[in-house]
Design an enzyme around this catalytic site. Structure first.
Site, PDB file in Angstrom:
ATOM      1  N   HIS A 354      29.341  43.726  36.583  1.00 31.79           N
ATOM      2  CA  HIS A 354      29.733  42.508  37.297  1.00 31.79           C
ATOM      3  C   HIS A 354      29.327  42.519  38.766  1.00 31.79           C
ATOM      4  O   HIS A 354      29.809  41.684  39.531  1.00 31.79           O
ATOM      5  CB  HIS A 354      31.255  42.312  37.226  1.00 31.79           C
ATOM      6  CG  HIS A 354      31.760  41.880  35.889  1.00 31.79           C
ATOM      7  ND1 HIS A 354      31.790  40.565  35.479  1.00 31.79           N
ATOM      8  CD2 HIS A 354      32.258  42.596  34.848  1.00 31.79           C
ATOM      9  CE1 HIS A 354      32.293  40.489  34.265  1.00 31.79           C
ATOM     10  NE2 HIS A 354      32.593  41.709  33.852  1.00 31.79           N
ATOM     11  N   LYS A 545      38.080  31.899  47.147  1.00 36.02           N
ATOM     12  CA  LYS A 545      37.597  33.077  46.429  1.00 36.02           C
ATOM     13  C   LYS A 545      37.991  34.300  47.235  1.00 36.02           C
ATOM     14  O   LYS A 545      38.479  34.169  48.363  1.00 36.02           O
ATOM     15  CB  LYS A 545      36.080  33.027  46.231  1.00 36.02           C
ATOM     16  CG  LYS A 545      35.289  32.800  47.524  1.00 36.02           C
ATOM     17  CD  LYS A 545      33.799  32.647  47.256  1.00 36.02           C
ATOM     18  CE  LYS A 545      33.483  31.300  46.670  1.00 36.02           C
ATOM     19  NZ  LYS A 545      32.942  31.382  45.314  1.00 36.02           N
ATOM     20  N   ARG A 546      37.777  35.472  46.653  1.00 33.40           N
ATOM     21  CA  ARG A 546      38.053  36.708  47.374  1.00 33.40           C
ATOM     22  C   ARG A 546      37.292  36.710  48.708  1.00 33.40           C
ATOM     23  O   ARG A 546      36.146  36.281  48.779  1.00 33.40           O
ATOM     24  CB  ARG A 546      37.621  37.895  46.503  1.00 33.40           C
ATOM     25  CG  ARG A 546      37.933  39.258  47.033  1.00 33.40           C
ATOM     26  CD  ARG A 546      37.806  40.287  45.909  1.00 33.40           C
ATOM     27  NE  ARG A 546      36.590  40.111  45.118  1.00 33.40           N
ATOM     28  CZ  ARG A 546      35.456  40.763  45.342  1.00 33.40           C
ATOM     29  NH1 ARG A 546      35.372  41.628  46.346  1.00 33.40           N
ATOM     30  NH2 ARG A 546      34.410  40.563  44.576  1.00 33.40           N
ATOM     31  N   LYS A 551      30.225  36.785  50.364  1.00 34.46           N
ATOM     32  CA  LYS A 551      30.572  35.422  49.953  1.00 34.46           C
ATOM     33  C   LYS A 551      30.483  34.447  51.122  1.00 34.46           C
ATOM     34  O   LYS A 551      30.525  33.241  50.942  1.00 34.46           O
ATOM     35  CB  LYS A 551      31.969  35.402  49.335  1.00 34.46           C
ATOM     36  CG  LYS A 551      32.029  36.189  48.017  1.00 34.46           C
ATOM     37  CD  LYS A 551      33.416  36.183  47.414  1.00 34.46           C
ATOM     38  CE  LYS A 551      33.500  37.036  46.161  1.00 34.46           C
ATOM     39  NZ  LYS A 551      32.811  36.446  44.999  1.00 34.46           N
ATOM     40  N   THR A 653      32.640  32.176  38.922  1.00 37.50           N
ATOM     41  CA  THR A 653      33.223  31.285  37.915  1.00 37.50           C
ATOM     42  C   THR A 653      33.971  30.132  38.578  1.00 37.50           C
ATOM     43  O   THR A 653      34.166  29.089  37.952  1.00 37.50           O
ATOM     44  CB  THR A 653      34.182  32.043  36.972  1.00 37.50           C
ATOM     45  OG1 THR A 653      35.120  32.800  37.752  1.00 37.50           O
ATOM     46  CG2 THR A 653      33.413  32.985  36.065  1.00 37.50           C
ATOM     47  N   LYS A 657      34.416  26.030  37.456  1.00 34.11           N
ATOM     48  CA  LYS A 657      35.669  25.261  37.394  1.00 34.11           C
ATOM     49  C   LYS A 657      35.556  23.996  38.231  1.00 34.11           C
ATOM     50  O   LYS A 657      35.974  22.912  37.806  1.00 34.11           O
ATOM     51  CB  LYS A 657      36.836  26.119  37.886  1.00 34.11           C
ATOM     52  CG  LYS A 657      37.141  27.309  37.004  1.00 34.11           C
ATOM     53  CD  LYS A 657      38.027  28.326  37.714  1.00 34.11           C
ATOM     54  CE  LYS A 657      38.045  29.637  36.961  1.00 34.11           C
ATOM     55  NZ  LYS A 657      38.600  30.743  37.741  1.00 34.11           N
TER      56      LYS A 657
END
Length: 812
Positions: A354, A545-546, A551, A653, A657
């Site tokens: 992942h 998100k984290r 990111k 993901t 969504k």
């Protein structure tokens, strides 16, 4: 399943089992009574599913994962059983709103983010597809920490999600397993004259299983998630207790229970690392022993067909010690010869990777292994020796390749490379998006790919539309059902039928009305949790998100500062109102991620209080991001920020969504963004930034200061940061952030993508002002989200890796 029967059970549980009456009408007890009522309707189906699997001697997949981010169970169970309407009407007769009862349930926060939520979606899809898949994880007493913000700083508070019990779990003490730690190994000769090894003088703990039902969508299948709780073999040492040493008497009990006390202990310390390794081994050992227990009950000690009947899917690197543990169980405890045992292992283990971040591929010091799991270390050394002999045969004299491929990384502190163990011991290695899988083969695992090209494959992630559209966005679901039917709930590609309504003015108007109601629900949550009032007419620009540098929440913050700077200098012609919502948790030991949270919080405080800004721009950091919060956030979002540095995000993901709920993506060519863009088309996606190849090229001669000096907007943003404008009373607070942006070795290339990000955000703002065009884009995003269902993902896992046959339980 009808309203009358549900009403009778609900009253029985509320009045008799829980002993409550009208004077003790609190939402917690209403929830508990309803949970037991719903669980009763799962229980018979759960048993029939198990019986069906055993009668058919079905091949099974055991999904081993250190994370299962299940969220709340009540709403999902009611949806999948088809009783939501009956329950709603039943509660209405008592003057009770279903939402009031649902919110009394604690999130089962047994995960850190996308990894744990993904596998929860996987389990939902497997049950819906009637695939015999059993989840194995840990029953953490404290889940992912509860995040609070104090003066903009993240404060971690314990999330004791089990403090009120968990009505969805079923303790199964009869299947308790004994797990070994420490001790030493010794050789001996068995009764047949064979040389063998045994693990002795161990410090044991017990793993007690708790089962949670996982219902399929209206098909009578209920699969299981089995979570292990660690406990001591003896409550306390009676001799020490009688001698008056009470603390020592219960020390072993406390040490045992610590293993599953907290999800992901901070591993910045040696003790934290050891505890994490204990967690991983307890998960692997208990789960494999459980499988062998069931196997021997049905087949005795004949293991020849074990691999024909079982697949063990390793969810990322965390459970990869299962490769060595299954070898130990077969060779040491069941006396299977090494070659036959290795054949069983390598035909039953499959590994999902992942991450593209090398630092995220777990490595453990050899010395720690020696102290904690001495027999496992010996097994790993034997696996490695035999593996390297094969490599040497393939590439004679290539010592560099031997060093690169070795499971044991040499150096001042020799390390066990757990991802390498997983690859060597598995028959399948998959990535989770097309780009991710390609980059694994070209970069991170290139040597392994050259050795075993047929092992590597791609399985693009997905999400379950049952939770992430049908349940969390009921108004949009009803609108979709009205126009194309409800077949999309199990076959998401049927959403394509919405395409013909994309230009229908009446349908667009109703679509906007649903979105506005969802935005109001989100705005209410923001005001309640953050004290900031936001206008639903504004563009809801969301990044949740984290918190991690790759990111690039930092790039989002720079854009916010740029917008603020424009407002302050009066550049507001054709302005689009915008509310920027950011949420996510930083790992407790991740200093830079915490600094980014503090920066966003400080920027938000100044912007929201500035009278020159007003409603033109609002910024909110949403505390304690979690599954139940996302169920409100994603239906209300207009813009989905997926802005990671290209080549760093494995899949994502959250992007799926948001797309499914009609948000439009602004993103780089990274992870599953690439496939979202392919599905929805250039006109319905806001693309910016360098691609993975350009990122690699830019890093070779990266000069961020040249970029900053050449871009007036970026220069102005950096000047505001450097001047301390957002930290006037906290000197040098953001120096590390400034240094990271301006460093030539910045791996995230934040400055390099700034210009295209700002320009693309201008396109977003202009597009949002044309509500007819924006609504068309929104409809087309939902219509083209069919690929991103975990139903499709699981069918691909099954056809390419697992080879399971669906099993239909007998009708009740």
């Amino acid at each position: 399943m009808d309203k009358k029967a549900i009403d009778e059970d609900f009253l029985r549980y509320y009045n008799r089992t829980l002993g409550r009456d009208k004077q003790h009408c609190t939402s917690h007890y209403l929830y508990e009574a309803l949970a037991y009522t719903v669980r009763d309707r799962l229980m018979e189906r759960w048993k029939e599913t198990r019986y069906a699997y055993e009668e058919k001697d079905a091949r099974r997949t055991c999904y081993l994962s250190l994370e299962f981010l299940m969220g709340r169970s009540l709403s999902n169970a009611m949806l999948n059983l088809g009783i939501t309407d009956a329950v709603t009407r039943m509660l209405y007769d008592y003057g009770i709103e279903l939402e009031e009862v649902e919110t009394a349930e604690h999130d089962a926060g047994l995960g850190n983010g996308g990894l744990g939520r993904l596998v929860a979606c996987f389990l939902d899809s497997c049950a819906t597809l009637q695939l015999p898949v059993l989840g194995y994880g840990l029953r953490y007493e404290y889940g992912m920490f509860r995040q609070e913000l104090v003066n903009g700083y993240q404060i971690e508070e314990p999330d004791h999600w089990l403090r009120d019990g968990n009505p969805w779990e079923l303790e199964r003490p009869e299947y308790t397993q004994r797990i070994h730690f420490g001790g030493r190994t010794e050789s001996y000769t068995d009764e047949n004259g064979a040389q063998r090894v045994r693990w002795v003088n161990t410090h044991d703990v017990l793993a007690v299983p708790y089962d949670i039902p996982v219902p399929g969508f209206r098909n009578d299948t209920v699969n299981s998630l089995r979570l292990w709780k660690s406990t001591s073999t003896d409550e306390f040492d009676l001799d020490e207790f009688n001698a008056g040493d009470y603390a020592e008497a219960v020390e072993s009990k406390n040490n045992a229970e610590h293993i599953t006390m907290v999800l992901y202990p901070n591993d910045a310390s040696e003790n934290g690392k050891e505890l994490r390794l204990r967690q991983q081994y307890l998960l692997a050992s208990a789960s494999l022993k459980d499988v062998l227990r069931r196997w021997m009950r049905l087949h005795g000690d004949d293991f020849d067909t074990l691999a024909d009947k079982h697949c063990f899917q390793l969810n990322d690197t965390h459970p990869s010690i299962a490769v060595a543990e299954l070898m130990r169980l077969l060779v040491d405890e069941n006396r299977v010869d090494w070659d036959r045992a290795w054949d069983i292992v390598t035909r039953s283990m499959a590994y999902t990777n992942h991450t593209l971040l090398p630092e995220a591929l777990e490595k453990w010091p050899v010395q720690m292994f020696q102290n904690l799991l001495p027999r496992l270390l010996e097994v790993i050394y034997e696996i490695n020796a035999r593996f390297l002999a094969r490599v040497a045969q393939r590439w004679p004299g290539d010592t560099d390749r031997l060093r690169r491929l070795s499971i044991i990384e040499e150096g001042d502190t020799p390390m066990v490379r757990m991802a390498y163990l997983a690859i060597v011991g598995s028959y399948s290695v998959n990535g989770v998006a097309e780009l991710h899988s390609q980059l694994l083969k070209e970069g991170l695992f290139r040597d392994f790919f050259e050795l075993w090209p047929d092992k590597f494959n791609n399985k693009t992630n997905g999400v379950t539309q049952r939770r992430w559209l049908a349940m969390c966005n009921p108004d949009l679901s009803a609108l979709i059902n009205e126009h194309i039917g409800d077949g999309w709930v199990t076959k998401l590609d049927k959403l394509k039928g919405l395409t013909k309504y994309a230009d229908d003015a009446a349908f667009q108007q109703r679509w906007r009305e649903v979105k506005l109601a969802n935005k109001q629900r989100l705005a209410d949550m923001v005001e309640r949790d953050c004290g900031v009032k936001i206008a639903t007419s504004a563009l809801f620009d969301v990044q949740v998100k984290r918190i991690h540098e790759y990111k690039r929440q930092l790039l989002n913050a720079l854009h916010v500062i740029h917008l603020y700077n424009r407002i302050k200098r009066g550049d507001t012609a054709n302005w689009t109102q915008r509310c920027v919502l950011v949420g996510g948790k930083a790992a407790p030991g991740y200093a830079m991620a915490k600094d980014i949270i503090k920066l966003i919080s400080n920027v938000a405080k100044i912007i929201n209080a500035d009278p020159d800004v007003g409603d033109l721009l609002k910024v909110v950091f949403l505390p304690n991001y979690r599954v139940s919060a996302m169920e409100v956030i994603c239906p209300g979002a207009d813009l989905s920020e997926q802005i990671s540095t290209a080549g760093k995000e494995a899949s994502g993901t959250g992007n799926m969504k948001f797309m499914m709920n009609g948000a439009i993506t602004i993103g780089t060519l990274d992870g599953a963004n690439i496939e979202i863009l392919e599905e929805v088309g250039d006109d319905n996606f806001f693309l910016f930034g360098l691609d993975a190849a350009q990122v690699a090229e830019t890093r070779e001669d990266y000069r961020p200061w040249d970029i900053i000096d050449a871009d007036a907007d970026l220069y102005a943003v950096m000047q505001l940061l450097k001047s301390g404008y957002f930290n006037q009373f906290e000197k040098h607070l953001f120096d590390d952030i400034i240094n990271s942006i301006t460093s030539a070795s910045d791996p995230w290339l934040t400055a390099a993508d700034f210009r295209t990000f700002i320009d693309t955000q201008e396109r977003v703002a202009a597009a949002y002002r044309d509500q007819q065009s924006w609504t068309r884009m929104s409809i087309l995003n939902t219509a083209n989200s069919g690929k991103f269902s975990t139903d499709r993902t699981m069918l691909e896992y099954n056809s390419g890796i697992w080879n399971l046959s669906p099993v239909t339980p007998l009708p009740l």
